[in-house]
Design a protein around this motif. Structure first.
Motif, mmCIF file in Angstrom:
data_model
loop_
_atom_site.group_PDB
_atom_site.id
_atom_site.type_symbol
_atom_site.label_atom_id
_atom_site.label_comp_id
_atom_site.label_asym_id
_atom_site.label_seq_id
_atom_site.Cartn_x
_atom_site.Cartn_y
_atom_site.Cartn_z
ATOM 1 N N ALA A 1 35.606 72.241 74.988
ATOM 2 C CA ALA A 1 34.166 72.357 74.714
ATOM 3 C C ALA A 1 33.785 71.277 73.708
ATOM 4 C CB ALA A 1 33.851 73.741 74.154
ATOM 5 N N PRO A 2 32.641 70.630 73.816
ATOM 6 C CA PRO A 2 31.537 70.865 74.762
ATOM 7 C C PRO A 2 31.576 70.035 76.049
ATOM 8 C CG PRO A 2 30.846 69.283 73.145
ATOM 9 C CD PRO A 2 32.289 69.566 72.873
ATOM 10 N N CYS A 3 32.776 69.439 76.359
ATOM 11 C CA CYS A 3 32.831 68.673 77.607
ATOM 12 C C CYS A 3 32.584 69.612 78.785
ATOM 13 C CB CYS A 3 34.186 68.000 77.755
ATOM 14 S SG CYS A 3 34.605 66.924 76.376
ATOM 15 N N PRO A 4 31.690 69.273 79.658
ATOM 16 C CA PRO A 4 31.281 70.200 80.728
ATOM 17 C C PRO A 4 32.373 70.413 81.785
ATOM 18 C CG PRO A 4 30.192 68.090 81.005
ATOM 19 C CD PRO A 4 30.928 68.016 79.707
ATOM 20 N N HIS A 5 33.290 69.470 81.930
ATOM 21 C CA HIS A 5 34.362 69.543 82.926
ATOM 22 C C HIS A 5 35.473 68.613 82.455
ATOM 23 C CE1 HIS A 5 32.776 65.630 84.032
ATOM 24 N NE2 HIS A 5 31.564 66.191 84.116
ATOM 25 N N PRO A 6 36.630 68.630 83.144
ATOM 26 C CA PRO A 6 37.684 67.689 82.711
ATOM 27 C C PRO A 6 37.198 66.247 82.811
ATOM 28 C CG PRO A 6 38.593 69.292 84.229
ATOM 29 C CD PRO A 6 37.120 69.510 84.211
ATOM 30 N N VAL A 7 37.269 65.542 81.679
ATOM 31 C CA VAL A 7 36.775 64.163 81.677
ATOM 32 C C VAL A 7 37.924 63.188 81.485
ATOM 33 C CG1 VAL A 7 34.522 64.825 80.807
ATOM 34 C CG2 VAL A 7 36.268 64.080 79.220
ATOM 35 N N ASN A 8 37.733 61.994 82.028
ATOM 36 C CA ASN A 8 38.716 60.921 81.823
ATOM 37 C C ASN A 8 38.403 60.201 80.533
ATOM 38 O OD1 ASN A 8 39.781 61.489 84.300
ATOM 39 N ND2 ASN A 8 38.798 59.777 85.354
ATOM 40 N N CYS A 9 39.405 60.103 79.683
ATOM 41 C CA CYS A 9 39.227 59.333 78.453
ATOM 42 C C CYS A 9 40.237 58.207 78.424
ATOM 43 C CB CYS A 9 39.405 60.232 77.240
ATOM 44 S SG CYS A 9 38.095 61.459 77.079
ATOM 45 N N TYR A 10 39.823 57.075 77.900
ATOM 46 C CA TYR A 10 40.654 55.879 77.922
ATOM 47 C C TYR A 10 41.013 55.469 76.512
ATOM 48 C CZ TYR A 10 39.014 55.958 82.676
ATOM 49 O OH TYR A 10 38.728 56.370 83.958
ATOM 50 N N VAL A 11 42.322 55.326 76.281
ATOM 51 C CA VAL A 11 42.828 54.965 74.957
ATOM 52 C C VAL A 11 42.656 53.460 74.749
ATOM 53 C CG1 VAL A 11 44.932 54.872 73.557
ATOM 54 C CG2 VAL A 11 44.497 56.846 75.006
ATOM 55 N N SER A 12 42.364 53.079 73.507
ATOM 56 C CA SER A 12 42.186 51.657 73.212
ATOM 57 C C SER A 12 43.536 50.982 72.958
ATOM 58 C CB SER A 12 41.288 51.535 71.972
ATOM 59 O OG SER A 12 41.795 50.595 71.093
ATOM 60 N N ARG A 13 43.764 49.803 73.540
ATOM 61 C CA ARG A 13 44.969 48.965 73.397
ATOM 62 C C ARG A 13 46.275 49.726 73.605
ATOM 63 N NH1 ARG A 13 43.268 44.605 69.138
ATOM 64 N NH2 ARG A 13 41.487 45.611 68.154
ATOM 65 N N PRO A 14 46.489 50.377 74.695
ATOM 66 C CA PRO A 14 47.703 51.179 74.829
ATOM 67 C C PRO A 14 48.995 50.353 74.837
ATOM 68 C CG PRO A 14 46.489 51.139 76.892
ATOM 69 C CD PRO A 14 45.626 50.476 75.885
ATOM 70 N N THR A 15 48.983 49.180 75.440
ATOM 71 C CA THR A 15 50.227 48.395 75.526
ATOM 72 C C THR A 15 50.657 47.907 74.158
ATOM 73 O OG1 THR A 15 49.459 47.636 77.678
ATOM 74 C CG2 THR A 15 51.369 46.520 76.740
ATOM 75 N N GLU A 16 49.700 47.380 73.388
ATOM 76 C CA GLU A 16 50.024 46.888 72.048
ATOM 77 C C GLU A 16 50.550 48.032 71.188
ATOM 78 O OE1 GLU A 16 46.752 44.770 70.365
ATOM 79 O OE2 GLU A 16 47.892 44.152 68.603
#
Lengths: 370, 222
Positions: free
Chosen positions: A194-209
């Motif tokens: 909550a309060p996301c209405p449904h499962p949302v995609n979130c993207y992490v910043s600079r994952p490889t580094e």
């Protein structure tokens, strides 16, 4: 790195009083952990929340998803790891400083007694000296001549415990990091909160580094763990070896006329005091007489005597070969004594050699002796 | 914030402290000031930017943030550390005064070894004992006060994830979301724990000093 100076200053002092492996461990800590964290990792994680993007317009959803994905940021986790792993060394440092202070107090007391005795004057000077030295409980490790802390007794125990606790902390933090994040960071994080209405995609910043730094810090942690274990092994092995070799050579001491009454059985030849000193002091009725009228000479002999007692006790405790920075011997004194007749191997064995100094017997002044 | 100045001032006091006092100072610098500077300031760095409210009303977010965070944790901790360190300055001033008096006597012709005067380790006796003990007492008071202020201001030590705000000009009760609540809670509890440890150390030091002086007095009387 300026922000780390508070801890850095304390650890510099620890650096002086560590074994070789301990110094390597501290260097690894300074360079590969603190410096890397302060300069590189901080900037890599700098935009971790601002660039954490979620595929939603719902206000607050990004905040809660970021909070769920990263309960504690990697950087803060490593900061806590460094601090907790360094803390046992600080405890050891405190104990070492305490030892130094006790030693200084003892010296002051001796100086006071000496001053008092010199005022009164008298033959009982050495007698009192000996009794004061005898009253001292196990001197836990101060080399008067070299000004270096020798690891033995309670100080050695503190050192070993500090390494054990350090190892435990290291393991705990490595396991903790695995439990919290696994090993690698994923690019995509699916969030349902909550309060996301449904499962949302979130993207992490600079994952490889971030993964590169995570792997690097994990490797350094494992290296530090390995160094701690090596140090433990080194200390334990030396102690066990000494116990074995001690049980072999149970030969009585041949040193003539030793003044201390400590058990002589295990004293090796090498710590025979200068014969002239003994020849002077041994007398038919066994009483201690000071033949020296020269105050400075008698002071120096007092120091030598106390040092020899310390070494005698130490040998009895079986601490084994170690590198000493110098061996204080009595200087040119009292003409009443006969000309010194040193045993032939005396000068060669003034300083005991350790395995590590095969090439040269020169002791490194900053190495801690065990 | 320049904590180096504080370190240099308190470093001087360290020489004349008891062993417990030295431990307290180490804990203060490593577990509080360093954590504050290296870790906590980053965690709270984006507290207002990432304070998000479910409204388009301009000004609502500002007002709600101000309502729920009248003074940020970071600033409150900085104040706490400054107040808690200040009593030690009393001791430093007393020691400086004692030295000044000795120098004055030396100049007036009394025989005092000037070298010894510089390096002398002043023992905690007489008026210095009173100064030292009262400094520890004030330290304890300040610690306790700040711990209570934290508890009162933020309704406990946990950082909420969601706060409901209806301050003007918000048109209705809006949901506002705090940034990094879990991490903030972790550090709040950590700093609380270290404050507790520091307070225990101060209490122990106080007891030690009182017992020492009582034993001395009873020794004299006997």
């Amino acid at each position: 790195m300026g922000e780390w100076s508070f801890l850095g200053d304390f650890l510099e002092k620890v650096h002086k009083h560590s074994t070789v492996v301990g110094k390597v461990w501290l260097t690894v800590l300074f360079i590969f952990r603190m410096l890397v964290l302060g300069t590189a990792a901080e900037s890599s994680w700098g935009d971790e929340q601002s660039d954490f993007m979620c595929d939603t317009q719902q206000p607050g959803c990004e905040n809660v998803c970021y909070d769920k994905a990263f309960p504690i940021s990697h950087v803060r986790f490593w900061v806590l790891q460094i601090i907790f792993v360094s803390t046992p060394s600080l405890v050891y440092m405190g104990h070492a400083m305490h030892t130094v202070r006790m030693e200084e107090k003892r010296k002051m007391k001796e100086a006071e007694i000496e001053a008092r005795e010199n005022k009164n004057g008298g033959d009982t000077y050495y007698q009192q000296k000996c009794s004061v030295a005898e009253k001292e409980t196990k001197l836990s490790g101060w080399d008067e001549a070299g000004g270096q802390i020798i690891l033995r007794g309670s100080l050695l125990n503190t050192y070993v415990y500090s390494i054990l606790i350090r190892t435990a902390m290291e393991v705990a933090f490595i396991v903790g990091q695995y439990v919290l994040y696994g090993i690698f960071l994923e690019t995509l994080y699916i969030c349902q909160r909550a309060p996301c209405p449904h499962p949302v995609n979130c993207y992490v910043s600079r994952p490889t580094e971030k993964n590169v730094f995570i792997v690097f810090m994990l490797a350094v942690a494992v290296l530090s763990l390995f160094l701690s274990l090596a140090e433990l092994y080194h200390l334990g092995w030396k102690k066990a070896k000494e116990r074995c070799s001690r049980s072999y050579k149970a030969s009585p001491s041949t040193a003539p006329g030793r003044l201390e009454s400590a058990p002589q059985a295990e004293r090796p030849q090498m710590y025979t005091p200068p014969p002239d000193f003994n020849q002077c002091l041994s007398s038919p009725n066994g009483k201690f007489i000071s033949p020296f009228s020269n105050k400075m000479a008698s002071q120096q002999n007092t120091a030598n005597f106390a040092t020899e007692r310390v070494h005698g006790q130490e040998d009895a405790a079986g601490e084994g070969p170690f590198i000493k920075s110098s061996y204080v011997e009595s200087p040119e004194v009292a003409s009443e004594c006969a000309a010194p007749a040193f045993p032939e191997n005396y000068f060669n064995e003034k300083r005991r050699l350790s395995k590590a100094s095969r090439a040269s017997s020169k002791a490194r002044s900053d190495d801690l002796s065990v | 914030m320049d904590w180096g100045t504080l370190q240099s001032v308190l470093g001087g006091v360290n020489k004349h402290s008891t062993s417990i006092g030295k431990i307290w100072l180490t804990v203060l610098f490593i577990f509080r000031i360093m954590i504050l500077v290296v870790a906590a300031e980053r965690v709270w760095g984006d507290e207002q930017q990432d304070f998000v409210c479910n409204t388009l009303q301009p000004g609502c977010r500002n007002v709600c943030y101000d309502h729920f965070f009248p003074i940020s944790h970071i600033r409150l901790w900085a104040l706490q550390l400054i107040f808690v360190s200040t009593p030690a300055l009393l001791v430093a001033m007393h020691v400086a005064y004692t030295r000044h008096e000795k120098k004055r006597r030396f100049r007036n012709g009394e025989k005092i070894d000037i070298e010894e005067l510089k390096n002398e380790r002043i023992h905690i006796r007489g008026p210095l004992w009173w100064t030292y003990t009262s400094s520890i007492f004030f330290r304890i008071i300040f610690e306790a006060t700040f711990m209570y202020v934290f508890y009162y201001m933020y309704d406990g030590y946990q950082m909420p994830r969601l706060v409901k705000c209806d301050a003007w000009p918000c048109p209705n009760t809006v949901d506002c979301f705090v940034s990094r609540p879990t991490e903030k809670t972790t550090f709040t509890i950590f700093m609380l724990a270290v404050s507790g440890i520091c307070m225990m150390l101060n209490l122990a030091e106080l007891c030690y000093l009182v017992i020492k002086i009582c034993m001395k007095e009873s020794g004299k009387a006997a």
